[in-house]
Motif scaffolding. Structure first.
Motif, PDB file in Angstrom:
ATOM      1  N   VAL A 175      -5.625  10.325  13.407  1.00  9.44           N
ATOM      2  CA  VAL A 175      -4.226  10.557  13.781  1.00  9.44           C
ATOM      3  C   VAL A 175      -3.324  10.779  12.566  1.00  9.44           C
ATOM      4  CG1 VAL A 175      -4.404   9.285  15.947  1.00  9.44           C
ATOM      5  CG2 VAL A 175      -3.780   8.052  13.864  1.00  9.44           C
ATOM      6  N   CYS A 176      -3.860  10.631  11.356  1.00  7.98           N
ATOM      7  CA  CYS A 176      -3.066  10.804  10.133  1.00  7.98           C
ATOM      8  C   CYS A 176      -3.733  11.819   9.208  1.00  7.98           C
ATOM      9  CB  CYS A 176      -2.909   9.479   9.388  1.00  7.98           C
ATOM     10  SG  CYS A 176      -2.065   8.194  10.320  1.00  7.98           S
ATOM     11  N   GLU A 177      -2.944  12.730   8.678  1.00  8.39           N
ATOM     12  CA  GLU A 177      -3.493  13.691   7.725  1.00  8.39           C
ATOM     13  C   GLU A 177      -3.859  13.005   6.416  1.00  8.39           C
ATOM     14  OE1 GLU A 177      -0.891  16.955   7.110  1.00  8.39           O
ATOM     15  OE2 GLU A 177      -0.961  17.643   9.204  1.00  8.39           O
ATOM     16  N   ASN A 178      -3.076  12.025   6.026  1.00 11.28           N
ATOM     17  CA  ASN A 178      -3.322  11.316   4.772  1.00 11.28           C
ATOM     18  C   ASN A 178      -3.258   9.808   5.009  1.00 11.28           C
ATOM     19  OD1 ASN A 178      -3.391  13.480   2.552  1.00 11.28           O
ATOM     20  ND2 ASN A 178      -1.535  14.021   3.681  1.00 11.28           N
ATOM     21  N   SER A 179      -4.420   9.178   5.124  1.00 15.27           N
ATOM     22  CA  SER A 179      -4.488   7.721   5.279  1.00 15.27           C
ATOM     23  C   SER A 179      -4.660   7.118   3.888  1.00 15.27           C
ATOM     24  CB  SER A 179      -5.661   7.330   6.182  1.00 15.27           C
ATOM     25  OG  SER A 179      -5.483   7.851   7.485  1.00 15.27           O
ATOM     26  N   ILE A 180      -3.583   6.572   3.342  1.00 13.00           N
ATOM     27  CA  ILE A 180      -3.592   6.093   1.962  1.00 13.00           C
ATOM     28  C   ILE A 180      -3.960   4.618   1.914  1.00 13.00           C
ATOM     29  CG2 ILE A 180      -2.207   5.754  -0.117  1.00 13.00           C
ATOM     30  CD1 ILE A 180      -0.534   8.158   0.742  1.00 13.00           C
ATOM     31  N   ARG A 181      -5.032   4.329   1.225  1.00 17.16           N
ATOM     32  CA  ARG A 181      -5.505   2.953   1.084  1.00 17.16           C
ATOM     33  C   ARG A 181      -4.902   2.356  -0.186  1.00 17.16           C
ATOM     34  NH1 ARG A 181      -8.198   6.469   3.511  1.00 17.16           N
ATOM     35  NH2 ARG A 181      -9.809   6.073   5.080  1.00 17.16           N
ATOM     36  N   PHE A 182      -3.964   1.454   0.016  1.00 17.61           N
ATOM     37  CA  PHE A 182      -3.267   0.891  -1.148  1.00 17.61           C
ATOM     38  C   PHE A 182      -2.785  -0.511  -0.822  1.00 17.61           C
ATOM     39  CE2 PHE A 182       0.751   0.205  -3.521  1.00 17.61           C
ATOM     40  CZ  PHE A 182       0.220   0.208  -4.798  1.00 17.61           C
ATOM     41  N   ALA A 183      -3.078  -1.455  -1.685  1.00 22.01           N
ATOM     42  CA  ALA A 183      -2.598  -2.831  -1.529  1.00 22.01           C
ATOM     43  C   ALA A 183      -1.604  -3.106  -2.651  1.00 22.01           C
ATOM     44  CB  ALA A 183      -3.758  -3.811  -1.596  1.00 22.01           C
ATOM     45  N   PRO A 184      -0.345  -3.319  -2.331  1.00 17.72           N
ATOM     46  CA  PRO A 184       0.688  -3.499  -3.358  1.00 17.72           C
ATOM     47  C   PRO A 184       0.701  -4.913  -3.926  1.00 17.72           C
ATOM     48  CG  PRO A 184       1.684  -3.679  -1.209  1.00 17.72           C
ATOM     49  CD  PRO A 184       0.228  -3.358  -0.976  1.00 17.72           C
ATOM     50  N   LEU A 185      -0.446  -5.341  -4.409  1.00 15.72           N
ATOM     51  CA  LEU A 185      -0.600  -6.711  -4.894  1.00 15.72           C
ATOM     52  C   LEU A 185      -1.134  -6.702  -6.323  1.00 15.72           C
ATOM     53  CD1 LEU A 185      -2.361  -8.143  -1.722  1.00 15.72           C
ATOM     54  CD2 LEU A 185       0.089  -8.255  -2.248  1.00 15.72           C
ATOM     55  N   SER A 186      -0.550  -7.531  -7.159  1.00 15.80           N
ATOM     56  CA  SER A 186      -0.997  -7.649  -8.543  1.00 15.80           C
ATOM     57  C   SER A 186      -2.099  -8.706  -8.615  1.00 15.80           C
ATOM     58  CB  SER A 186       0.175  -8.053  -9.445  1.00 15.80           C
ATOM     59  OG  SER A 186      -0.259  -8.244 -10.776  1.00 15.80           O
ATOM     60  N   ILE A 187      -3.312  -8.284  -9.012  1.00 12.32           N
ATOM     61  CA  ILE A 187      -4.418  -9.230  -9.107  1.00 12.32           C
ATOM     62  C   ILE A 187      -5.130  -9.059 -10.453  1.00 12.32           C
ATOM     63  CG2 ILE A 187      -4.776  -9.260  -6.611  1.00 12.32           C
ATOM     64  CD1 ILE A 187      -7.209  -7.488  -7.004  1.00 12.32           C
ATOM     65  N   SER A 188      -5.775 -10.120 -10.874  1.00 11.42           N
ATOM     66  CA  SER A 188      -6.483 -10.112 -12.155  1.00 11.42           C
ATOM     67  C   SER A 188      -7.888  -9.549 -11.974  1.00 11.42           C
ATOM     68  CB  SER A 188      -6.583 -11.532 -12.704  1.00 11.42           C
ATOM     69  OG  SER A 188      -7.411 -12.327 -11.855  1.00 11.42           O
TER      70      SER A 188
END
Length: 226
Positions: A175-188
């Motif tokens: 259902v989406c042309e661009n499914s962006i996989r992104f987690a806006p979390l800062s991790i080490s």
């Protein structure tokens, strides 16, 4: 069991999948290069020259880097006899595979199946999935994510990336042309290594920033597309 062991050893010691620098990986290194130091900066600034060398070196340096370049697999379960003093009448091993677009599902499965045949081993597909469509990193949607990163994490560059594992985002591809996989979390780096492993964790403060990211991107989305 001996034939299974030989099959596994063959696949593990002579990786059968094609390594390619696709356009997304090339763009990723292009954006990351300014932040690199010499000699890495020189090498990745001249991929046209160093690609053949990097194809050989990256698999021995970084498993995550390798997963961006080829189909990956992991042998996860194996079973033979149910008793310690009983020879098995049959045995099996299962593998979890993640397919790269340039060497997709059917081709990758055939490669593994053909190797298994060399050891007189039958193969069966338990569940078949397909690579998700490649996200257009020049699209307005990707640009919205980039702009939100700049607001929430000032000075942090954004770059496209090849996911090294499956996510539930795949269910949105229809259902989406661009499914962006992104987690806006800062991790080490240590926290990254703990994903799906013992003591998987993130810091509590980064959750607050993650919420700020989603509030901002939803607000901006509403202003643009309402």
């Amino acid at each position: 069991m001996l034939r299974l062991a030989a099959f596994i050893n063959q696949v593990e010691s002579h990786n059968p999948f094609k390594i390619e620098f696709n356009s997304t990986v090339i763009e990723m290194y292009k954006r990351l290069t300014p932040s690199m130091s010499f000699p890495m900066k020189y090498i990745f600034s001249n991929l046209w020259l160093f690609k053949p060398l990097l194809k050989k070196l990256i698999p021995s340096i970084s498993s995550a880097g390798t997963a961006m370049l080829k189909t990956t697999y992991a042998f996860t379960t194996q079973k033979g006899s149910a008793g310690l003093n009983v020879l098995p009448q049959e045995a099996y091993v299962t593998a979890n595979m993640r397919f790269i677009p340039h060497q997709g599902t059917d081709e990758s499965i055939k490669i593994i199946s053909d190797i298994a045949k060399q050891y007189n081993i039958e193969t069966e597909v338990i569940h078949k999935g397909y690579p998700c469509p490649v996200v257009d990193y020049n699209s307005p949607i990707f640009k919205l994510v980039e702009d939100t990163v700049k607001k929430i994490y000032p000075g942090v560059p954004s770059t496209p990336y090849v996911m090294t594992g499956a996510t539930d985002c795949k269910f949105f591809s229809d259902v989406c042309e661009n499914s962006i996989r992104f987690a806006p979390l800062s991790i080490s780096a240590k926290q990254m290594d703990s994903v799906h492993a013992l003591d998987e964790n993130i810091d509590i403060p980064t959750l607050v920033t993650g919420v700020d990211f989603f509030k901002t991107i939803l607000s901006d989305w509403n202003k643009i597309y309402s």
